[in-house]
Design a protein around this motif. Structure first.
Motif, PDB file in Angstrom:
ATOM      1  N   LEU A   1       0.844  -1.190   0.000  1.00 29.90           N
ATOM      2  CA  LEU A   1       0.000   0.000   0.000  1.00 29.90           C
ATOM      3  C   LEU A   1       0.883   1.245   0.000  1.00 29.90           C
ATOM      4  CD1 LEU A   1      -2.922   1.204   0.328  1.00 29.90           C
ATOM      5  CD2 LEU A   1      -2.544   1.066   2.801  1.00 29.90           C
ATOM      6  N   PHE A   2       0.544   2.207  -0.876  1.00 24.76           N
ATOM      7  CA  PHE A   2       1.302   3.450  -0.985  1.00 24.76           C
ATOM      8  C   PHE A   2       0.341   4.638  -0.940  1.00 24.76           C
ATOM      9  CE2 PHE A   2       4.097   0.335  -2.849  1.00 24.76           C
ATOM     10  CZ  PHE A   2       5.369   0.741  -2.448  1.00 24.76           C
ATOM     11  N   ALA A   3       0.911   5.805  -0.666  1.00 28.63           N
ATOM     12  CA  ALA A   3       0.136   7.042  -0.668  1.00 28.63           C
ATOM     13  C   ALA A   3       0.921   8.116  -1.402  1.00 28.63           C
ATOM     14  CB  ALA A   3      -0.173   7.497   0.754  1.00 28.63           C
ATOM     15  N   LEU A   4       0.266   8.798  -2.328  1.00 28.25           N
ATOM     16  CA  LEU A   4       0.840   9.958  -2.989  1.00 28.25           C
ATOM     17  C   LEU A   4       0.220  11.205  -2.364  1.00 28.25           C
ATOM     18  CD1 LEU A   4       2.427  11.476  -5.165  1.00 28.25           C
ATOM     19  CD2 LEU A   4       0.485  11.093  -6.726  1.00 28.25           C
ATOM     20  N   ASP A   5       1.030  11.942  -1.630  1.00 28.35           N
ATOM     21  CA  ASP A   5       0.575  13.204  -1.055  1.00 28.35           C
ATOM     22  C   ASP A   5       0.590  14.241  -2.187  1.00 28.35           C
ATOM     23  OD1 ASP A   5       0.356  15.716   0.226  1.00 28.35           O
ATOM     24  OD2 ASP A   5       1.090  14.839   2.097  1.00 28.35           O
ATOM     25  N   MET A   6      -0.580  14.588  -2.686  1.00 27.98           N
ATOM     26  CA  MET A   6      -0.657  15.470  -3.847  1.00 27.98           C
ATOM     27  C   MET A   6      -0.352  16.919  -3.497  1.00 27.98           C
ATOM     28  SD  MET A   6      -3.842  13.752  -5.952  1.00 27.98           S
ATOM     29  CE  MET A   6      -4.934  13.599  -4.533  1.00 27.98           C
ATOM     30  N   GLU A   7      -0.445  17.284  -2.218  1.00 25.98           N
ATOM     31  CA  GLU A   7      -0.056  18.633  -1.809  1.00 25.98           C
ATOM     32  C   GLU A   7       1.454  18.793  -1.879  1.00 25.98           C
ATOM     33  OE1 GLU A   7      -1.855  20.438   1.655  1.00 25.98           O
ATOM     34  OE2 GLU A   7      -3.364  18.852   1.686  1.00 25.98           O
ATOM     35  N   ARG A   8       2.169  17.828  -1.306  1.00 23.40           N
ATOM     36  CA  ARG A   8       3.626  17.885  -1.284  1.00 23.40           C
ATOM     37  C   ARG A   8       4.269  17.170  -2.461  1.00 23.40           C
ATOM     38  NH1 ARG A   8       5.156  15.893   4.653  1.00 23.40           N
ATOM     39  NH2 ARG A   8       3.269  14.636   4.440  1.00 23.40           N
ATOM     40  N   ARG A   9       3.421  16.475  -3.262  1.00 22.17           N
ATOM     41  CA  ARG A   9       3.888  15.751  -4.445  1.00 22.17           C
ATOM     42  C   ARG A   9       4.985  14.754  -4.054  1.00 22.17           C
ATOM     43  NH1 ARG A   9       4.100  20.422  -9.203  1.00 22.17           N
ATOM     44  NH2 ARG A   9       1.998  21.238  -8.834  1.00 22.17           N
ATOM     45  N   ARG A  10       4.659  13.939  -3.084  1.00 19.40           N
ATOM     46  CA  ARG A  10       5.636  13.020  -2.522  1.00 19.40           C
ATOM     47  C   ARG A  10       4.962  11.687  -2.188  1.00 19.40           C
ATOM     48  NH1 ARG A  10      10.631  14.210  -0.715  1.00 19.40           N
ATOM     49  NH2 ARG A  10      11.650  12.739   0.698  1.00 19.40           N
ATOM     50  N   TRP A  11       5.680  10.590  -2.454  1.00 22.66           N
ATOM     51  CA  TRP A  11       5.176   9.255  -2.198  1.00 22.66           C
ATOM     52  C   TRP A  11       5.590   8.771  -0.806  1.00 22.66           C
ATOM     53  CZ3 TRP A  11       1.813   6.416  -5.007  1.00 22.66           C
ATOM     54  CH2 TRP A  11       1.612   6.758  -6.348  1.00 22.66           C
ATOM     55  N   PHE A  12       4.736   7.918  -0.201  1.00 22.02           N
ATOM     56  CA  PHE A  12       5.028   7.282   1.077  1.00 22.02           C
ATOM     57  C   PHE A  12       4.600   5.822   1.010  1.00 22.02           C
ATOM     58  CE2 PHE A  12       4.190  11.725   2.005  1.00 22.02           C
ATOM     59  CZ  PHE A  12       5.305  12.082   2.745  1.00 22.02           C
ATOM     60  N   ALA A  13       5.409   4.937   1.557  1.00 21.75           N
ATOM     61  CA  ALA A  13       5.030   3.525   1.703  1.00 21.75           C
ATOM     62  C   ALA A  13       4.199   3.389   2.970  1.00 21.75           C
ATOM     63  CB  ALA A  13       6.268   2.640   1.779  1.00 21.75           C
ATOM     64  N   MET A  14       2.980   2.897   2.834  1.00 24.66           N
ATOM     65  CA  MET A  14       2.043   2.797   3.968  1.00 24.66           C
ATOM     66  C   MET A  14       2.168   1.416   4.618  1.00 24.66           C
ATOM     67  SD  MET A  14       0.198   5.708   3.910  1.00 24.66           S
ATOM     68  CE  MET A  14      -1.481   5.425   4.447  1.00 24.66           C
ATOM     69  N   ARG A  15       3.265   1.218   5.340  1.00 23.93           N
ATOM     70  CA  ARG A  15       3.469  -0.059   6.017  1.00 23.93           C
ATOM     71  C   ARG A  15       2.706  -0.095   7.331  1.00 23.93           C
ATOM     72  NH1 ARG A  15       8.529   1.737   4.275  1.00 23.93           N
ATOM     73  NH2 ARG A  15       9.421   0.498   2.555  1.00 23.93           N
ATOM     74  N   LEU A  16       2.530  -1.317   7.854  1.00 26.85           N
ATOM     75  CA  LEU A  16       1.880  -1.460   9.153  1.00 26.85           C
ATOM     76  C   LEU A  16       2.773  -0.887  10.242  1.00 26.85           C
ATOM     77  CD1 LEU A  16       0.355  -5.060   9.003  1.00 26.85           C
ATOM     78  CD2 LEU A  16      -0.793  -2.881   8.608  1.00 26.85           C
ATOM     79  N   LYS A  17       2.132  -0.244  11.230  1.00 24.15           N
ATOM     80  CA  LYS A  17       2.865   0.288  12.375  1.00 24.15           C
ATOM     81  C   LYS A  17       2.819  -0.704  13.523  1.00 24.15           C
ATOM     82  CE  LYS A  17       1.369   5.020  11.322  1.00 24.15           C
ATOM     83  NZ  LYS A  17       0.680   6.208  11.878  1.00 24.15           N
ATOM     84  N   LYS A  18       3.668  -0.475  14.487  1.00 20.61           N
ATOM     85  CA  LYS A  18       3.601  -1.268  15.698  1.00 20.61           C
ATOM     86  C   LYS A  18       2.334  -0.920  16.449  1.00 20.61           C
ATOM     87  CE  LYS A  18       8.591  -1.742  16.346  1.00 20.61           C
ATOM     88  NZ  LYS A  18       9.732  -1.492  17.278  1.00 20.61           N
ATOM     89  N   ALA A  19       1.788  -1.895  17.146  1.00 22.38           N
ATOM     90  CA  ALA A  19       0.578  -1.649  17.934  1.00 22.38           C
ATOM     91  C   ALA A  19       0.947  -0.837  19.164  1.00 22.38           C
ATOM     92  CB  ALA A  19      -0.081  -2.964  18.309  1.00 22.38           C
ATOM     93  N   SER A  20       0.391  -1.144  20.297  1.00 24.07           N
ATOM     94  CA  SER A  20       0.692  -0.388  21.519  1.00 24.07           C
ATOM     95  C   SER A  20       2.145  -0.608  21.925  1.00 24.07           C
ATOM     96  CB  SER A  20      -0.229  -0.850  22.650  1.00 24.07           C
ATOM     97  OG  SER A  20      -0.064  -2.235  22.883  1.00 24.07           O
TER      98      SER A  20
END
Length: 804
Positions: free
Chosen positions: A411-430
């Motif tokens: 899963l990826f996200a393109l921030d269209m405001e900053r015109r920058r890509w991010f890899a949407m990896r799972l985060k650690k839980a608590s």
């Protein structure tokens, strides 16, 4: 190995056991469809009810999906008002791909329309409208929907059962008119209306692209075709993309395939004004810098800092004049990103946007951040001012023009405001690392106020240098190992033929038991899943196959069942949507070589927290029947053999005697099983006959020398026409034989006599070859039909790739 080869040439034995197992498999595979048909018959008008019920009584096992779809369409013709009815399965069945899945923000419900389902032989295209409410809590045990595993279900421990909150699905039967069946279309929501544009109808009998526009009134549940009042509407197409901006619908890209013309790829932009019902095309000069033509791209509108349209990726084909064999089309997977400013489109003229003005210029955006690897068929949705992208596939041509594909599940996200890509990896839980708080505002208050706390964490996770994200993907080898078994058209459990690292088949071990057993487990490094191997008896030989993987396992009855997973499988063209901070993934397609699996599982994830994927419904992938098994070298069937009656045996095949146990098994077959065995044996005989045709054609051509055009009459040619075309040849032959004999005897033949002798030689050749050529023409026509049928399947596969 000798016994195995002999058995592969024994179609009647294969057919007998196939039919016996099919009787059991059909009961489970068609049970749901028969329930649906019975319910439809009870709701239909009396005449239709009587007719359908009569056929159902005569052929209870022959009900097809086509008849069910026809029943749906018959009901809609009789309706005066819309009918809403719940479906009797947790999720729509059969599964389908290339449908639209659209959120209606006014009621929070999802609307699903169209789609297709391919089982290896036929392609079904739907015109069904369904509605999903994910908020209705309906707890369903997966075993309750598993008709093949009743014994396991009865003995299962209730504490170990997994309950799924599947939500509520409703079928909406709308009165006529309704849109024709289609797939690969587009759908958008605007002002209490669902708008459907374009798409295609792709079946064995029909292939057609649409250019019509339909509107579904969400409140009344009625369809209406939107007839444009003017302007420049788009050409018929599929695989395009549409978005809504203000009171406009923007359409870009797509492709159009015709039988007698080259496939066209589009990069045009068309705008539909919802207020005036007028289409407008943005016309550019030939020197303008534009995105290359493509289909299956991702597209979204960003509203900050300014209104702009973003287009990323896609797929197309380009002629390569330097390729071997001439102008060969080569697939291109695009990785470029383009931006089109939208505010210049606003005009005061009532004729539509940009009336009399120049269109805004496209701008190519460089890839920054941690961007996705090259891929096509990815699914994308707008979340705030971010373009969320999931899945996809990379196709590459390997040795001997073999297509190699890698499917993705990231899963990826393109921030269209900053015109920058991010890899949407799972985060650690608590207990994991938390982002820094700003302005003394804690995360709880930020979430309560609808804020997005993902930006800072994403920025921390993003590498300093712009680079392509590392995506392992699932190649063919991993797909075959993890999705190793399926059900074929005869009800057999078929296994992928797994090779070892050296490229050879896995070796057999004589000391292993012939019954189903587990061997030493192996760990899959990719997902840390234990993979077990099993040995199954096959014609007194042992064939080693996988028994458990990250996706499937074989139960005690030898049937494939699903394994509980923690995240979605890789896929292309899945439905993707957001509601609030929740992202939904539903369905899609994954290919294991030539086998196509249509997924029907559903997943969700909190876009902000991203702690885990939640499985809403695991799907019934393991129950799907694939009828496209035509390569015995790629698969291993679990069927044991069996035989038909002696009359059929002596009539159709010359087989070795069977043992008493096999004969007893044949006697225990029911009449239906016997009929199905004979049908399967007949099909095998026809396949053998086609091989004989090719052999006969080669023999006739070699024996009679029909490759020599001077000595061979053409089809439809009379003897006079044959001689007129080859006069010079036969005159020479006459001079060599008759003329030489006359000269030796002291005689001299006139030119007229020589011509008569040449004609007689041509006539002898004509009479000799005429029946042979008629037979050759008959054989070649039969062979041509087989080639055309395979070409249709190949074109269907190619068309699906064009939509990626």
């Amino acid at each position: 190995m000798g016994k195995k080869d002999k058995k592969s040439r024994d179609p009647l034995k294969k057919a007998a056991l196939a039919a016996k197992k099919e009787a059991k498999a059909d009961k489970a595979a068609l049970k749901r469809l028969q329930k649906e048909q019975d319910r439809l018959n009870s709701l239909s008008i009396q005449d239709s009810d009587h007719h359908d019920g009569k056929q159902h009584q005569q052929q209870p096992q022959e009900e097809s999906l086509d008849s069910i779809l026809a029943s749906f369409r018959q009901r809609t013709k009789e309706l005066e008002t819309a009918v809403l009815e719940p479906i009797d399965t947790p999720f729509p069945s059969p599964p389908r791909g290339n449908f639209t899945f659209t959120l209606c923000p006014t009621n929070g419900l999802f609307y699903m329309f169209g789609g297709e389902y391919y089982n290896g032989q036929e392609n079904l295209v739907f015109d069904e409208l369904l509605r999903w409410n994910p908020d209705v809590n309906i707890n369903i045990d997966k075993d309750d929907d598993d008709d093949n595993n009743e014994e396991t279900k009865d003995n299962a421990d209730d504490a170990n059962k997994i309950l799924y909150d599947t939500g509520k699905w409703t079928r909406i039967l709308c009165p006529a008119p309704i849109p024709p069946p289609r797939c690969a279309h587009s759908a958008v929501f605007h002002n209490d209306g669902l708008y459907i544009f374009g798409g295609e109808m792709a079946t064995a009998e029909k292939y057609h692209h649409y250019k019509d526009l339909w509107r579904l009134d969400i409140k009344k549940n009625t369809w209406e075709e939107c007839k444009p009042r003017g302007g420049s509407p788009p050409a018929a197409r599929s695989g395009h993309r549409t978005v809504v901006w203000r009171h406009y619908m923007i359409t870009f890209g797509g492709f159009q395939e015709e039988l007698r013309a080259e496939t066209r790829w589009f990069n045009d932009v068309h705008i539909f004004d919802f207020q005036t019902n007028i289409w407008c095309e943005l016309k550019y000069s030939k020197l303008a810098r534009l995105p290359p033509a493509r289909s299956a791209c991702t597209m979204a509108v960003c509203t900050a800092p300014t209104d702009a349209l973003f287009v990323y990726g896609g797929y197309s084909k380009l002629k390569n004049s330097n390729a071997t064999g001439g102008n060969k089309s080569e697939g291109i997977t695009h990785v470029d990103c383009w931006m089109l400013p939208l505010k210049p489109l606003l005009g005061s003229n009532k004729n539509g946007p940009l009336s009399g003005a120049s269109p805004p210029s496209w701008e190519r955006i460089s890839r920054k951040g941690e961007y996705p690897s090259q891929r096509a068929g990815a699914s994308a949705v707008l979340y705030k001012n971010k373009l969320l992208l999931f899945g996809g596939v990379l196709d590459s041509e390997g040795d001997h023009h073999k297509m190699e594909s890698v499917f993705y599940d990231d899963l990826f996200a393109l921030d269209m405001e900053r015109r920058r890509w991010f890899a949407m990896r799972l985060k650690k839980a608590s207990g994991g690392r938390r982002r820094k708080k700003k302005d003394n505002q804690d995360d709880t208050n930020n979430a309560e106020n609808g804020g997005d706390d993902s930006d800072d964490s994403e920025e921390e996770e993003c590498p300093q240098n712009d680079s392509e994200a590392i995506s392992r993907g699932w190649d063919l080898d991993k797909l075959r190992h993890d999705m190793f078994a399926f059900i074929d058209a005869n009800g057999n459990i078929v296994y992928e033929k797994i090779e070892d690292e050296s490229g050879e088949d896995a070796p057999l071990k004589p000391e292993e038991e012939t019954k189903l057993e587990e061997s030493s487990p192996a760990v899959d490094d990719a997902d840390n899943t234990v993979r077990e191997t099993v040995t199954i008896e096959k014609n007194r030989n042992e064939v080693k196959k996988i028994g458990k993987s990250a996706v499937l396992q074989v139960d005690s009855k030898g049937l494939p069942t699903a394994v509980t997973r923690q995240m979605p499988l890789p896929r292309i063209n899945c439905a993707i949507a957001t509601r609030g901070n929740t992202l939904y993934i539903y369905g899609g397609v994954v290919e294991i070589g030539d086998r196509e699996v249509t997924l029907d599982d559903c997943w969700s994830i909190d876009v902000i927290k991203r702690e885990k994927w939640t499985c809403i419904w695991p799907g019934n992938m393991h129950k799907q029947v694939w009828k496209g098994v035509d390569d015995d070298d790629s698969y291993i069937s679990s069927e044991q053999g069996g035989d038909d009656d002696e009359d059929s045996l002596d009539e159709d095949f010359d087989l070795e005697p069977i043992d008493e146990a096999e004969n007893n098994e044949e006697k225990n077959m029911t009449e239906d099983e016997r009929k199905k065995a004979k049908k399967a044996a007949k099909k095998a005989k026809e396949k053998e006959k086609r091989r004989g045709i090719r052999h006969e054609i080669a023999e006739l051509k070699e024996k009679l020398g029909v490759d020599n055009a001077q000595r061979t009459p053409q089809m439809g040619e009379s003897v006079a026409e044959f001689y007129a075309r080859t006069t010079e040849y036969w005159s020479g032959e006459a001079a060599k034989s008759v003329g030489k004999a006359a000269a030796d005897s002291g005689e001299r033949l006139s030119a007229k006599e020589m011509a008569r002798e040449g004609f007689l030689m041509a006539k002898v050749r004509y009479d000799e070859l005429k029946p042979v050529l008629e037979r050759l023409d008959e054989l070649e026509e039969m062979q041509k039909e087989v080639v055309e049928e395979k070409q249709k399947k190949k074109e269907k596969k190619s068309s699906k790739k064009d939509r990626r």
